[in-house]
Design a protein around this motif. Sequence first.
Motif, mmCIF file in Angstrom:
data_model
loop_
_atom_site.group_PDB
_atom_site.id
_atom_site.type_symbol
_atom_site.label_atom_id
_atom_site.label_comp_id
_atom_site.label_asym_id
_atom_site.label_seq_id
_atom_site.Cartn_x
_atom_site.Cartn_y
_atom_site.Cartn_z
ATOM 1 N N LYS A 248 0.818 -1.225 0.000
ATOM 2 C CA LYS A 248 0.000 0.000 0.000
ATOM 3 C C LYS A 248 0.846 1.266 0.000
ATOM 4 O O LYS A 248 0.537 2.247 0.675
ATOM 5 C CB LYS A 248 -0.979 -0.014 1.175
ATOM 6 C CG LYS A 248 -1.893 -1.235 1.111
ATOM 7 C CD LYS A 248 -2.921 -1.276 2.216
ATOM 8 C CE LYS A 248 -3.906 -2.406 2.008
ATOM 9 N NZ LYS A 248 -3.298 -3.749 1.868
ATOM 10 N N VAL A 249 1.928 1.228 -0.754
ATOM 11 C CA VAL A 249 2.779 2.416 -0.894
ATOM 12 C C VAL A 249 2.645 2.927 -2.330
ATOM 13 O O VAL A 249 2.121 2.215 -3.195
ATOM 14 C CB VAL A 249 4.260 2.081 -0.596
ATOM 15 C CG1 VAL A 249 4.436 1.628 0.848
ATOM 16 C CG2 VAL A 249 4.802 1.038 -1.572
ATOM 17 N N PRO A 250 3.124 4.152 -2.596
ATOM 18 C CA PRO A 250 3.084 4.636 -3.985
ATOM 19 C C PRO A 250 3.827 3.659 -4.906
ATOM 20 O O PRO A 250 5.001 3.380 -4.708
ATOM 21 C CB PRO A 250 3.782 5.991 -3.897
ATOM 22 C CG PRO A 250 3.540 6.434 -2.481
ATOM 23 C CD PRO A 250 3.621 5.173 -1.664
ATOM 24 N N THR A 251 3.101 3.134 -5.874
ATOM 25 C CA THR A 251 3.587 2.037 -6.716
ATOM 26 C C THR A 251 3.501 2.460 -8.185
ATOM 27 O O THR A 251 2.443 2.909 -8.641
ATOM 28 C CB THR A 251 2.720 0.781 -6.472
ATOM 29 O OG1 THR A 251 2.779 0.464 -5.072
ATOM 30 C CG2 THR A 251 3.185 -0.409 -7.286
ATOM 31 N N TYR A 252 4.594 2.318 -8.889
ATOM 32 C CA TYR A 252 4.652 2.770 -10.279
ATOM 33 C C TYR A 252 4.951 1.607 -11.204
ATOM 34 O O TYR A 252 5.541 0.613 -10.796
ATOM 35 C CB TYR A 252 5.717 3.877 -10.426
ATOM 36 C CG TYR A 252 5.266 5.108 -9.685
ATOM 37 C CD1 TYR A 252 4.595 6.133 -10.331
ATOM 38 C CD2 TYR A 252 5.408 5.185 -8.297
ATOM 39 C CE1 TYR A 252 4.107 7.218 -9.642
ATOM 40 C CE2 TYR A 252 4.914 6.270 -7.593
ATOM 41 C CZ TYR A 252 4.271 7.281 -8.266
ATOM 42 O OH TYR A 252 3.770 8.348 -7.583
ATOM 43 N N ALA A 253 4.535 1.772 -12.451
ATOM 44 C CA ALA A 253 4.812 0.761 -13.465
ATOM 45 C C ALA A 253 5.573 1.426 -14.600
ATOM 46 O O ALA A 253 5.309 2.587 -14.929
ATOM 47 C CB ALA A 253 3.497 0.187 -13.999
ATOM 48 N N TYR A 254 6.503 0.703 -15.182
ATOM 49 C CA TYR A 254 7.215 1.216 -16.346
ATOM 50 C C TYR A 254 6.748 0.434 -17.571
ATOM 51 O O TYR A 254 7.017 -0.759 -17.679
ATOM 52 C CB TYR A 254 8.733 1.053 -16.146
ATOM 53 C CG TYR A 254 9.610 1.919 -17.030
ATOM 54 C CD1 TYR A 254 9.305 2.160 -18.372
ATOM 55 C CD2 TYR A 254 10.778 2.482 -16.531
ATOM 56 C CE1 TYR A 254 10.127 2.949 -19.169
ATOM 57 C CE2 TYR A 254 11.611 3.273 -17.322
ATOM 58 C CZ TYR A 254 11.279 3.496 -18.640
ATOM 59 O OH TYR A 254 12.104 4.268 -19.431
ATOM 60 N N ALA A 289 -1.456 0.456 -10.014
ATOM 61 C CA ALA A 289 -0.363 1.431 -10.130
ATOM 62 C C ALA A 289 -0.896 2.835 -9.845
ATOM 63 O O ALA A 289 -2.014 3.178 -10.216
ATOM 64 C CB ALA A 289 0.262 1.372 -11.524
ATOM 65 N N ASP A 290 -0.055 3.635 -9.194
ATOM 66 C CA ASP A 290 -0.397 5.041 -8.944
ATOM 67 C C ASP A 290 0.079 5.935 -10.070
ATOM 68 O O ASP A 290 -0.328 7.093 -10.165
ATOM 69 C CB ASP A 290 0.247 5.490 -7.631
ATOM 70 C CG ASP A 290 -0.298 4.700 -6.461
ATOM 71 O OD1 ASP A 290 -1.479 4.888 -6.138
ATOM 72 O OD2 ASP A 290 0.439 3.864 -5.903
ATOM 73 N N GLY A 291 0.972 5.431 -10.881
ATOM 74 C CA GLY A 291 1.481 6.211 -12.002
ATOM 75 C C GLY A 291 2.217 5.297 -12.958
ATOM 76 O O GLY A 291 2.558 4.169 -12.609
ATOM 77 N N ILE A 292 2.445 5.812 -14.177
ATOM 78 C CA ILE A 292 3.016 4.981 -15.236
ATOM 79 C C ILE A 292 4.089 5.766 -15.980
ATOM 80 O O ILE A 292 3.844 6.892 -16.415
ATOM 81 C CB ILE A 292 1.921 4.576 -16.259
ATOM 82 C CG1 ILE A 292 0.723 3.949 -15.557
ATOM 83 C CG2 ILE A 292 2.480 3.631 -17.322
ATOM 84 C CD1 ILE A 292 -0.596 4.483 -16.025
ATOM 85 N N LEU A 293 5.266 5.177 -16.109
ATOM 86 C CA LEU A 293 6.271 5.743 -17.009
ATOM 87 C C LEU A 293 5.960 5.224 -18.399
ATOM 88 O O LEU A 293 5.917 4.001 -18.612
ATOM 89 C CB LEU A 293 7.684 5.319 -16.619
ATOM 90 C CG LEU A 293 8.235 5.959 -15.349
ATOM 91 C CD1 LEU A 293 7.926 5.117 -14.136
ATOM 92 C CD2 LEU A 293 9.739 6.202 -15.464
ATOM 93 N N SER A 294 5.712 6.141 -19.343
ATOM 94 C CA SER A 294 5.321 5.697 -20.679
ATOM 95 C C SER A 294 5.842 6.639 -21.749
ATOM 96 O O SER A 294 5.726 7.856 -21.632
ATOM 97 C CB SER A 294 3.794 5.625 -20.787
ATOM 98 O OG SER A 294 3.412 5.380 -22.135
#
Length: 307
Positions: A248-254, A289-294
Amino acid sequence: MAETVLTSADLILPIFIHDREEILPVPSMPGVSRLSIPALVDMVGTARDLGIPCIALFPAIDPSLKTDDGSEAWREDNVICRAVAEIKRQVPGIGVLCDVALDPFTSHGHDGIVHEDYVVNDETVAALVRQAVAQARAGCDIIAPSDMMDGRIGAIRQALDEAGFDAVRIMSYAAKYASAFYGPFRDAIGTKMAKGRLDKSTYQMDPANSNEALKEVAFDLQEGADMVMIKPGLPYLDIIRRVKDAFKVPTYAYQVSGEYAMLRGAVDNGWMDERVILEALMSFKRAGADGILSYFSIEAARRLRAG
Ligand code: PBG
């Protein structure tokens, strides 16, 4: 009734730069180029104006500057540090994330220092610490170690704090798999090995493993990571979901270069409808995911704005 919302504020745009004036297209990533610093500043302005909160910088380093130990990585006026300073001077209001790893700077293309065919952990961590501090000094907001050495998050956190950069955040590439989906990226930064394949499986994760990802994330959080990332994205949505549920922490996907190449190629050839771009990005959010590198960030933000 939509349970998931995708907005431009969810996106982080990775950008390739080099220390040259021309703009050099990356053949395996149609629509993506290596930019000069002035072209970079323009693109960052466009991203900010579309509501994208952060960009990520990756350098293609002149081969004459690459060495076995990658020491260009911590030179204080290398192309990354100058690019960060220029963005901070000219484009206020957008975050800058810098990758920490030696691969753009080493002659062999590995993320760390190699002794007898093996990337050595502790010596590499010492080098990464110097690189991270140089980037923070240039004005970087988020340090993102992508090297997968053990203990680097704690070492970098301590060094940043001691140097007065306690407000610089760390996004750790916590679960990074040894993936062939990075192929086009290695074209873009020029680390594709002339002979054979660049095998990073002694430090990146085995695609067969999922419990191990939770262990890697737990270590990085204990050591002080503010946010964690899972990479690649689409083939690892199950990992995103497990990490988000467990920590449950800020989690990002690339969404990595190979994922971009697949979708871009299929859309450009008319094999799939362009709606796959937003559908794939939405899937990351649905997975937790909280955000995505894209690499699609600008295009996606424009599509979202058009509605
Ligand atoms: C290097 C790094 C890689 C990526 C980001 N940082 C490649 C690798 O580990 O070989 C891949 C990004 C992409 O494929 O888009 N440490």
